[in-house]
Design an enzyme around this catalytic site. Structure first.
Site, PDB file in Angstrom:
ATOM      1  N   LYS A 107       7.924  36.088   3.934  1.00 20.10           N
ATOM      2  CA  LYS A 107       7.288  34.956   4.620  1.00 20.10           C
ATOM      3  C   LYS A 107       7.927  33.624   4.221  1.00 20.10           C
ATOM      4  CE  LYS A 107       3.005  37.051   6.045  1.00 20.10           C
ATOM      5  NZ  LYS A 107       3.077  38.412   5.451  1.00 20.10           N
TER       6      LYS A 107
HETATM    7  C1  LIG Z   1       3.009  39.624   6.206  1.00 21.07           C
HETATM    8  C2  LIG Z   1       3.617  40.824   5.560  1.00 21.07           C
HETATM    9  C3  LIG Z   1       3.954  41.988   6.295  1.00 21.07           C
HETATM   10  C4  LIG Z   1       3.630  42.137   7.761  1.00 21.07           C
HETATM   11  O1  LIG Z   1       4.459  41.354   8.568  1.00 21.07           O
HETATM   12  P1  LIG Z   1       4.038  41.061  10.090  1.00 21.07           P
HETATM   13  O2  LIG Z   1       5.086  40.143  10.592  1.00 21.07           O
HETATM   14  O3  LIG Z   1       2.686  40.435  10.038  1.00 21.07           O
HETATM   15  O4  LIG Z   1       4.022  42.370  10.791  1.00 21.07           O
HETATM   16  C5  LIG Z   1       4.578  43.028   5.633  1.00 21.07           C
HETATM   17  N1  LIG Z   1       4.838  42.955   4.304  1.00 21.07           N
HETATM   18  C6  LIG Z   1       4.525  41.862   3.570  1.00 21.07           C
HETATM   19  C7  LIG Z   1       4.820  41.868   2.112  1.00 21.07           C
HETATM   20  C8  LIG Z   1       3.914  40.751   4.157  1.00 21.07           C
HETATM   21  O5  LIG Z   1       3.603  39.683   3.403  1.00 21.07           O
END
Ligand SMILES: *Cc1c(COP(=O)(O)O)cnc(C)c1O
Length: 430
Positions: A107
């Site tokens: 993220k």
């Molecule tokens: C947010 C997140 C996901 C999921 O990603 P999306 O784009 O919401 O499908 C997977 N793994 C981690 C560690 C995350 O923080």
């Protein structure tokens, strides 16, 4: 580039408007009016291009001339100021490690790019903006770190008291500067409702120029497409590429699908889910049925109503047969996930995090009867989930220094009830 709402009830807007607004007023999601094709020349040269050049060419397709080239190059370089290593775990199976950024989760990529785009536009318009975000953990830390020190932008993070992990809380509450953390007496849902209510209060929204940083923002999606091109640049010259994406809200996967539409030759995407398998279930039944989320050990994927489904639906012409052609869906229990973390660590020495492990499982299932080179996204560092991972492997996990640094800092948070009036008192002081 113009952006339209998937619900088509509001006029098209610029990229700038789309990212300041986040969500269109008709409750749809913004999509680029045209998905640009990159020329064959680009794909011929890509294997020799540096990451920042690839990312710049891709970003330009989404933003066009709304941000001058020189600025956009800078934004891209500052966003990706860490490595995106592709690690061979087994023969033909690679982990794309997206967790080498400041908060150890993918993220960071979206939050850093969004922060820099918003900062560019607010400098141009000389308007101060306030980012208001509710978090159950990871999003808040990436947003806080991504916006730290940005001029003209204040960040207010609402988190539920006592309901996030110690390390997550330290990541939100110790940065200071333009980041303010509010510790809410309530649940994540209460925090989210406060954000919603603040945005519905037009007077408040205008007065503080409130903007959202949640995962449906287009400026978080755009940079997530960069690393699919990067994977192809490193591996794809002679190989059929299959990519497994551990998914919750499906932003990461949607970014991959956009990359494919731009001409990136990916043979197959795999949507790997935990027990919250709304999309895999849709692929089976043809019915999209959101439900309450269930807690799992891959908790960042505990989403019961994945927003980006509607972007994928738009891309696929609302046709379940197209979905079935473009996506393979699979779902794994916590038991299978734990077993896999233990097994892969024992066999290869590679330590998966619970989210990456779900991606790994989906990939392995596909490769059983297909000949291809497989990549799964490793979305977070295993040290972010010590409570889960250490008992599984029965060993201590080494904590990266940048996570450890947070632990030693002093927490500063404003305690409050889940009450808009109390929130406004804080906004007034910024
Ligand atoms: C947010 C997140 C996901 C999921 O990603 P999306 O784009 O919401 O499908 C997977 N793994 C981690 C560690 C995350 O923080």
């Amino acid at each position: 580039m113009k952006y339209y709402s998937t619900n088509k009830q509001v006029p098209e807007v610029s990229f700038e408007k789309a990212i300041f607004q986040g969500l269109p007023d008709d409750n749809g999601l913004y999509m680029p009016k045209k998905i640009k094709q990159l020329p064959s020349e680009f794909f011929k040269n890509i294997h020799d291009m540096p990451l920042h050049d690839i990312a710049f060419e891709v970003a330009k397709c989404f933003i066009e001339d709304e941000i001058p080239e020189k600025e956009l190059r800078k934004i891209v370089a500052e966003t990706l100021n860490f490595e995106l290593p592709l690690v061979e775990v087994e023969d033909q199976v690679y982990a794309l490690e997206l967790y080498h950024g400041p908060t150890c989760a993918f993220k960071d990529v979206g939050a850093r790019f969004l922060a820099r785009c918003l900062s560019y536009f607010s400098r141009q318009s000389h308007k101060k903006a306030t980012i208001l975000v509710a978090t159950s953990g990871d999003t808040g830390s990436a947003v806080a770190s991504g916006f730290l020190g940005m001029k003209n932008i204040n960040v207010v993070i609402l988190y539920p008291k006592g309901k996030i992990s110690k390390i997550q809380e330290q990541q939100l509450t110790t940065l200071g500067e333009n980041i303010t953390a509010c510790e809410i007496e309530g649940t994540f849902d209460d925090c989210q409702k406060m954000v919603k209510d603040a945005f519905l209060n037009l007077e408040l929204k205008e007065k503080y120029n409130l903007t959202s940083a949640n995962s449906i923002n287009m400026a978080r999606l755009v940079p997530q497409s960069f690393y699919y091109f990067w994977t192809y640049a490193m591996l794809g010259e002679e190989n059929d590429l299959v990519i497994s994406v551990p998914s919750g809200n499906y932003g990461n996967l949607t970014a991959g699908l956009l990359a494919k539409k731009m001409g990136l030759p990916i043979k197959q995407f795999i949507a790997s889910a935990n027990a919250n398998d709304i999309v895999p279930a849709y692929l089976k039944s043809g019915n999209f049925e959101p439900r309450r989320s269930i807690e799992t050990i891959s908790n960042a994927m505990d989403v019961g109503n994945p927003s980006n489904f509607y972007r994928m639906n738009d891309l696929f012409g609302a046709d379940v047969e197209v979905f079935r052609k473009e996506l393979v869906g699979c779902t794994y229990s916590d038991e299978e996930t734990s077993k896999t973390i233990r097994q892969v660590y024992g066999d290869t020495g590679y330590l998966l995090d619970p989210h990456g492990a779900v991606g790994y499982l989906g990939l392995k299932a596909y490769l059983k009867d297909h000949d291809a080179v497989g990549v799964f996204l490793e979305t977070a560092h295993p040290a972010k989930f010590l409570d889960v991972v250490e008992p599984i492997i029965n060993e201590k996990v080494e904590i990266p220094q940048r996570l450890q640094d947070y632990i030693d800092r002093k927490k500063v948070a404003i305690e409050m009830q889940a009450d808009l009036g109390q929130l406004e008192e804080v906004l007034k002081t910024l």
